[in-house]
Scaffold this motif. Structure first.
Motif, mmCIF file in Angstrom:
data_model
loop_
_atom_site.group_PDB
_atom_site.id
_atom_site.type_symbol
_atom_site.label_atom_id
_atom_site.label_comp_id
_atom_site.label_asym_id
_atom_site.label_seq_id
_atom_site.Cartn_x
_atom_site.Cartn_y
_atom_site.Cartn_z
ATOM 1 N N LYS A 132 57.546 -51.050 23.259
ATOM 2 C CA LYS A 132 58.136 -50.745 21.758
ATOM 3 C C LYS A 132 56.984 -49.943 21.010
ATOM 4 C CE LYS A 132 61.389 -54.341 21.438
ATOM 5 N NZ LYS A 132 62.028 -55.402 21.229
ATOM 6 N N PHE A 133 57.242 -48.943 20.555
ATOM 7 C CA PHE A 133 56.451 -48.158 19.552
ATOM 8 C C PHE A 133 55.969 -48.980 18.610
ATOM 9 C CE2 PHE A 133 55.386 -44.832 16.268
ATOM 10 C CZ PHE A 133 54.346 -44.142 17.166
ATOM 11 N N GLU A 134 56.669 -49.778 17.912
ATOM 12 C CA GLU A 134 56.204 -50.732 16.723
ATOM 13 C C GLU A 134 55.028 -51.543 17.266
ATOM 14 O OE1 GLU A 134 59.528 -49.913 17.837
ATOM 15 O OE2 GLU A 134 60.353 -52.012 17.742
ATOM 16 N N ASP A 135 54.923 -51.831 18.595
ATOM 17 C CA ASP A 135 53.568 -52.385 19.115
ATOM 18 C C ASP A 135 52.480 -51.542 19.523
ATOM 19 O OD1 ASP A 135 55.087 -54.667 18.615
ATOM 20 O OD2 ASP A 135 56.079 -54.765 20.629
ATOM 21 N N ALA A 136 52.628 -50.295 19.440
ATOM 22 C CA ALA A 136 51.963 -49.316 20.111
ATOM 23 C C ALA A 136 50.391 -49.784 19.840
ATOM 24 C CB ALA A 136 52.188 -47.799 19.535
ATOM 25 N N ARG A 137 50.120 -49.969 18.582
ATOM 26 C CA ARG A 137 48.534 -50.374 18.405
ATOM 27 C C ARG A 137 47.898 -51.422 19.345
ATOM 28 N NH1 ARG A 137 49.276 -49.407 13.684
ATOM 29 N NH2 ARG A 137 48.202 -47.715 13.113
ATOM 30 N N GLU A 138 48.911 -52.593 19.279
ATOM 31 C CA GLU A 138 48.433 -53.680 20.057
ATOM 32 C C GLU A 138 48.414 -53.535 21.407
ATOM 33 O OE1 GLU A 138 50.844 -56.939 19.322
ATOM 34 O OE2 GLU A 138 49.907 -58.377 20.828
ATOM 35 N N TYR A 139 49.401 -52.722 21.954
ATOM 36 C CA TYR A 139 49.376 -52.559 23.451
ATOM 37 C C TYR A 139 48.458 -51.558 23.862
ATOM 38 C CZ TYR A 139 50.226 -50.927 28.016
ATOM 39 O OH TYR A 139 49.986 -50.856 29.312
ATOM 40 N N ILE A 140 48.061 -50.656 22.940
ATOM 41 C CA ILE A 140 47.223 -49.637 23.378
ATOM 42 C C ILE A 140 45.674 -50.149 23.402
ATOM 43 C CG2 ILE A 140 46.027 -47.154 23.259
ATOM 44 C CD1 ILE A 140 48.759 -46.279 22.120
ATOM 45 N N ARG A 141 45.535 -50.966 22.535
ATOM 46 C CA ARG A 141 44.127 -51.696 22.584
ATOM 47 C C ARG A 141 44.134 -52.483 23.648
ATOM 48 N NH1 ARG A 141 42.940 -53.671 16.342
ATOM 49 N NH2 ARG A 141 42.815 -51.538 15.476
ATOM 50 N N PHE A 142 45.134 -53.102 24.144
ATOM 51 C CA PHE A 142 44.756 -54.116 25.462
ATOM 52 C C PHE A 142 44.818 -52.967 26.479
ATOM 53 C CE2 PHE A 142 47.646 -54.821 28.986
ATOM 54 C CZ PHE A 142 46.795 -56.307 29.444
ATOM 55 N N HIS A 143 45.642 -51.996 26.668
ATOM 56 C CA HIS A 143 45.516 -51.365 27.741
ATOM 57 C C HIS A 143 44.356 -50.508 27.959
ATOM 58 C CE1 HIS A 143 47.548 -47.909 30.112
ATOM 59 N NE2 HIS A 143 46.555 -47.014 29.681
ATOM 60 N N ARG A 144 43.558 -50.116 27.156
ATOM 61 C CA ARG A 144 42.147 -49.402 26.942
ATOM 62 C C ARG A 144 41.107 -50.219 27.908
ATOM 63 N NH1 ARG A 144 40.196 -50.017 20.900
ATOM 64 N NH2 ARG A 144 40.110 -52.399 20.933
ATOM 65 N N ASP A 145 41.287 -51.435 27.675
ATOM 66 C CA ASP A 145 40.090 -52.376 28.359
ATOM 67 C C ASP A 145 40.721 -52.905 29.618
ATOM 68 O OD1 ASP A 145 38.598 -52.470 26.065
ATOM 69 O OD2 ASP A 145 39.712 -53.886 25.144
ATOM 70 N N VAL A 161 42.971 -51.509 31.744
ATOM 71 C CA VAL A 161 43.190 -50.696 33.096
ATOM 72 C C VAL A 161 41.697 -50.176 33.616
ATOM 73 C CG1 VAL A 161 45.413 -49.504 32.267
ATOM 74 C CG2 VAL A 161 43.186 -48.296 31.766
ATOM 75 N N ARG A 162 40.598 -50.464 32.606
ATOM 76 C CA ARG A 162 39.158 -50.065 33.211
ATOM 77 C C ARG A 162 38.700 -51.026 34.053
ATOM 78 N NH1 ARG A 162 35.491 -46.967 28.541
ATOM 79 N NH2 ARG A 162 34.349 -46.461 30.344
ATOM 80 N N LYS A 163 39.254 -52.311 34.173
ATOM 81 C CA LYS A 163 39.035 -53.334 34.949
ATOM 82 C C LYS A 163 39.571 -53.329 36.228
ATOM 83 C CE LYS A 163 38.042 -56.361 31.133
ATOM 84 N NZ LYS A 163 39.117 -56.903 30.262
ATOM 85 N N LEU A 164 40.765 -52.509 36.390
ATOM 86 C CA LEU A 164 41.541 -52.521 37.598
ATOM 87 C C LEU A 164 40.790 -51.912 38.843
ATOM 88 C CD1 LEU A 164 44.942 -51.532 35.786
ATOM 89 C CD2 LEU A 164 44.359 -54.049 36.907
ATOM 90 N N PRO A 165 41.258 -52.423 40.018
ATOM 91 C CA PRO A 165 40.753 -51.766 40.977
ATOM 92 C C PRO A 165 41.423 -50.413 41.499
ATOM 93 C CG PRO A 165 42.483 -53.360 41.737
ATOM 94 C CD PRO A 165 42.043 -53.585 40.326
ATOM 95 N N ASP A 166 40.634 -49.539 42.087
ATOM 96 C CA ASP A 166 40.710 -48.107 42.192
ATOM 97 C C ASP A 166 42.414 -47.636 42.831
ATOM 98 O OD1 ASP A 166 38.242 -47.655 41.476
ATOM 99 O OD2 ASP A 166 37.441 -46.981 43.540
ATOM 100 N N GLU A 167 42.692 -48.952 43.609
ATOM 101 C CA GLU A 167 44.185 -48.858 44.130
ATOM 102 C C GLU A 167 45.232 -48.813 43.084
ATOM 103 O OE1 GLU A 167 41.812 -50.932 45.137
ATOM 104 O OE2 GLU A 167 41.454 -50.282 47.303
#
Ligand SMILES: Cc1cc2nc3c(=O)[nH]c(=O)nc-3n(C[C@H](O)[C@H](O)[C@H](O)COP(=O)(O)OP(=O)(O)OC[C@H]3O[C@@H](n4cnc5c(N)ncnc54)[C@H](O)[C@@H]3O)c2cc1C
Length: 461
Positions: free
Chosen positions: A221-234, A236-242
């Motif tokens: 939901k776009f209403e949650d964009a701020r919360e979601y993207i803040r979570f996403h930025r950290d 995805v950077r911890k995920l394995p290359d796969e």
């Protein structure tokens, strides 16, 4: 026709095995069209090559008659570099053969191939080439600029899988270019674009990914964009290359798994690809599912070929397009706020904010190995401005430019393939000073008169 006699063109026709088109010929208008509908240029001649000898004849003819050359691979470049006014368009789009060697896991790919041609042949053997995400993009331009997509975090950019190329240089010579032969040129073509000649075939390494991948898309939901993207930025950077997870902020297309009242609403789409067992992939996307509510999702084992064309419909040929882009140093809170502020002002339903996550195998390759600079960048911000009517030009261009300026403070560098026509200073931003100087030396050696200038140009000194 500009200063060219009909009999001169007929001479070229006589030597040529493909087709030579001039403005009145049947097929001329279709051949000069490119992906971005903003460009309506009219070359004096279109040389539709079917092999290396045709390319050599075309280059020699253009050079001898002092014609501006543009080279069309897939014709996708948003800056419209594949087509010129009055000069010669050297069109490679009839050169689309892909030969796969399943034993050595390599493919020889003709210079005019589209990405879909490559998947079509390599997938027969469960193989894939690390490249882009829209099947009608050209291999030529994409590879020479770098080339990344769903499997590049694991397998490297397209250039990182390049073994050798066959190319025609400004003097009409045919060269093999690899780490062993013409190695300075091999360094330059891996990131320096079409500046040094015309690649008639690429020899690339394939990855054994199988024919299905665990992949899909969550629509947040776009209403949650701020919360979601803040979570996403950290996260995805911890995920394995796969695992590769990207972000797209846009109006929801009429996807069958969404309720109709969501169609056309602003959403945050979260597409991903996992190269591994489904159970482990499910585990890794659980936090993405749980952090904020989703409007819907479509997730599962998908044929690779189907997944590779999932975005095709949103990027069909012919619309008006203007791209602005840069690499982001990170997604700080302020940067996220700016992205949301401009997303809210999106001028048409076809525009999108596209944020791929880049880190992985490519960032571990030393920057001096190829001409692709800024390998360590975590995210790219792509402002895809797309519309249908000329009357929307001003508001669309203004939105993209203002958005781009407003995010400049969070950015460093740019991917050469995402540039519009922005001038030499901006082309330089795709490289470090050291890489730029080295590219100029390669240009001096292989194209000292800059006959290949319809590209993100590196001028000889
Ligand atoms: C919808 C869309 C999706 C995209 N997705 C991705 C993506 O996922 N990953 C990514 O990395 N990039 C992506 N791109 C950017 C893409 O890499 C560039 O647009 C690239 O220039 C496309 O190559 P092309 O051959 O289709 O372009 P063209 O417009 O034909 O050519 C682009 C430039 O390359 C030169 N060129 C092309 N072929 C050759 C050749 N064989 N020899 C010498 N010079 C050549 C041309 O002269 C021109 O200067 C995307 C672009 C679009 C429009």
């Amino acid at each position: 026709m500009t200063n060219l006699q009909t009999n001169t063109v007929d001479d070229l026709r006589g030597k040529f095995r493909g087709t030579i088109l001039v403005p009145d010929n049947h097929g001329y208008d279709a051949a000069r069209r490119i992906w971005n509908g903003m460009f309506d240029r009219k070359p004096a001649i279109i040389a539709r090559c079917i092999g290396t000898s045709d390319v050599i004849h075309a280059v020699n003819f253009a050079r001898e008659h002092n014609l501006l050359i543009s080279v069309k691979g897939g014709g996708h470049n948003s800056a419209g570099k594949a087509v010129c006014d009055d000069g010669m368009m050297i069109d490679l789009s009839l050169m689309r053969r892909v030969l796969v060697d399943k034993y050595s896991k390599t493919a020889k790919v003709d210079g005019g191939c589209l990405l879909g041609d490559v998947d079509y042949e390599t997938q027969l053997h469960g193989l894939a080439v690390s490249a882009g995400i829209v099947s009608h993009t050209g291999v030529g331009g994409l590879t020479l600029g770098g080339g990344f997509g769903w499997i590049s975090r694991k397998y490297g950019f397209t250039i990182d899988n390049l073994i050798s190329v066959e190319m025609v240089t400004a003097d009409g010579k045919q060269l093999t270019v690899s780490a062993e032969e013409n190695s300075d040129l091999f360094w330059g073509i891996r990131g320096g674009g079409g500046n040094f000649g015309i690649v008639t075939s690429f020899m690339v390494r394939c990855a054994a990914i199988g024919t299905e991948v665990f992949s899909g898309m969550l629509i947040k939901k776009f209403e949650d964009a701020r919360e979601y993207i803040r979570f996403h930025r950290d996260y995805v950077r911890k995920l394995p290359d796969e695992m590769t997870v990207w972000l797209v902020v846009r109006h929801a297309p009429p996807l069958p798994f969404l309720q109709t009242n969501v169609h056309g609403k602003m959403v945050v789409a979260v597409p991903f690809v996992w190269l591994g067992e489904q159970d482990k992939g499910e585990e890794l996307i659980k936090p993405l599912r749980e952090v904020t509510e989703s409007h819907g999702e479509a997730i599962g084992m998908n044929p690779w070929v189907a997944w590779q064309s999932v975005f095709d419909g949103l990027a069909e040929h012919g619309a008006r397009n203007y791209w602005k882009s840069h690499h982001l140093k990170g997604l700080s809170d302020d940067c996220i706020d700016t992205i949301i502020e401009f997303a809210e002002k999106m001028p048409t339903d076809e525009c999108e904010v596209f944020i791929p996550h880049m880190e992985g195998a490519p960032s571990r390759i030393p920057e001096s190995d190829t001409a692709f600079a800024h390998r360590k960048t975590p995210f790219v911000l792509n402002i895809h401005t797309r519309w249908q009517n000329i009357s929307d030009d001003d508001k669309c261009l203004a939105w993209a430019r203002e958005f781009h300026s407003a995010t400049e403070a969070f950015a460093q560098g740019v991917y050469v393939n995402f540039l519009s026509d922005e001038g030499e200073t901006r082309v330089k931003d795709a490289y470090t000073e050291e890489v730029w100087q080295r590219l100029v030396q390669v240009k001096n050696r292989y194209d000292p008169n800059n006959i290949f200038k319809m590209n993100q140009n590196i001028k000889p000194s």
